[in-house]
Structure formats: structure tokens, C-alpha cells
Design an enzyme around this catalytic site. Structure first.
Site, short mmCIF file in Angstrom:
data_model
loop_
_atom_site.label_atom_id
_atom_site.label_comp_id
_atom_site.label_asym_id
_atom_site.label_seq_id
_atom_site.Cartn_x
_atom_site.Cartn_y
_atom_site.Cartn_z
N TYR A 190 7.79 -4.79 0.17
CA TYR A 190 7.37 -3.99 1.31
C TYR A 190 8.59 -3.50 2.06
O TYR A 190 9.70 -4.00 1.87
CB TYR A 190 6.43 -4.78 2.25
CG TYR A 190 7.11 -5.87 3.03
CD1 TYR A 190 7.68 -5.62 4.28
CD2 TYR A 190 7.22 -7.16 2.51
CE1 TYR A 190 8.31 -6.63 4.99
CE2 TYR A 190 7.85 -8.17 3.22
CZ TYR A 190 8.40 -7.90 4.45
OH TYR A 190 9.04 -8.89 5.16
N CYS A 191 8.40 -2.49 2.91
CA CYS A 191 9.48 -1.95 3.74
C CYS A 191 8.87 -1.47 5.05
O CYS A 191 7.75 -1.84 5.40
CB CYS A 191 10.23 -0.84 3.02
SG CYS A 191 9.25 0.64 2.72
N ARG A 192 9.56 -0.60 5.77
CA ARG A 192 9.05 -0.12 7.06
C ARG A 192 7.91 0.87 6.89
O ARG A 192 6.88 0.76 7.53
CB ARG A 192 10.18 0.53 7.87
CG ARG A 192 9.74 0.99 9.27
CD ARG A 192 10.86 1.58 10.08
NE ARG A 192 11.61 2.60 9.39
CZ ARG A 192 11.25 3.89 9.29
NH1 ARG A 192 10.15 4.30 9.87
NH2 ARG A 192 11.99 4.74 8.64
N TYR B 71 5.45 -2.43 6.43
CA TYR B 71 5.46 -3.71 7.16
C TYR B 71 4.46 -3.73 8.31
O TYR B 71 3.70 -4.68 8.46
CB TYR B 71 6.88 -3.97 7.68
CG TYR B 71 7.00 -5.16 8.60
CD1 TYR B 71 6.96 -6.45 8.09
CD2 TYR B 71 7.17 -4.99 9.97
CE1 TYR B 71 7.08 -7.55 8.92
CE2 TYR B 71 7.29 -6.09 10.81
CZ TYR B 71 7.24 -7.36 10.28
OH TYR B 71 7.36 -8.44 11.11
N GLY C 133 6.97 2.34 3.53
CA GLY C 133 6.42 2.41 2.18
C GLY C 133 7.30 3.21 1.23
O GLY C 133 7.14 3.13 0.02
#
Length: 120
Positions: A85-87, A112, A89
Site C-alpha cells: 500500500y502507499c498514500r 493508506y 495507490g
């Protein structure tokens, strides 16, 4: 705790499917669902944001490997499914492609802020 995470992720998956937001590339190459992956407890959660973003808050139990540091030398077990996952996508999508091409089973959790799982 694990049951709570599974229930929340099932709701996310269902919501994304109903809203048409789920991408077929988010599914691992096998027929396993996210719920099955979590039930087997054979996964590693990787936060691919920067170290600073990770320090501000992250999914409980996640390890931090910034997306631009993931390459063929990354030390992750191919015996486990990798959840990324990230901030927003975008970076997790890039990592999904990289790790998949390196032979990992990967599931892209996306952004996230949209993950209602326990964070620390």
C-alpha cells in the site's frame, strides 16, 4: 485482531467491487482472495511510502520499503504473499508490477487513508 482485519478488508473489497473501483490486477495470480490470504496468516505487509510518511503512521505490522528502493535485490520471502500500500495507490501499483515480474505473489491494497485497518 486478525478477524477484525479480515472483516474490515472484506467490507472494503465488497465496497470497491460494488463501486466498480477494483482492478483485476489487484488479485494475486492464484485464485486466492484477500480474506483467504489473511486467514492463512502467510503474508508480509509492505508500506511503499517514504520513511517520513511511514513514521507519521502506518498499518500495524507493516514494514517500510520505499517504492524506489524495490528491485531484484529486495529481501522478501517468495513463500509469502506480499500486501502493498502507499498514500494514493500509484506507488503501490508500480511496486505490484515490479514484484509480480520478479515472481512474487502480490496484492495491492491501494491507498493508506482508505484502509480501515489498525494503524500505529
Amino acid at each position: 485482531m486478525k478477524k477484525k482485519i479480515i472483516a474490515i478488508l472484506m467490507i472494503i473489497t465488497l465496497s470497491m467491487t460494488l463501486l466498480g473501483c477494483e482492478s483485476t490486477k489487484k488479485e494475486p495470480d492464484t485464485t486466492q482472495t484477500l480474506e483467504e490470504i489473511l486467514e492463512e496468516n502467510n503474508y508480509t505487509i509492505v508500506d511503499v511510502r517514504t520513511f517520513e510518511e511511514y513514521q507519521e503512521g502506518h498499518v500495524k505490522g507493516a514494514i517500510n520499503i520505499p517504492y524506489d528502493e524495490i528491485d531484484e535485490n529486495v529481501e522478501l520471502s517468495k513463500e509469502k504473499t506480499i500486501l502493498v500500500y502507499c498514500r494514493s495507490g500509484k506507488r503501490s501499483s508500480i511496486v505490484y508490477e515490479q514484484l509480480t515480474s520478479l515472481g512474487y505473489e502480490v496484492y495491492d491494497l491501494g491507498a493508506y487513508d482508505s484502509l480501515p485497518i489498525e494503524k500505529e
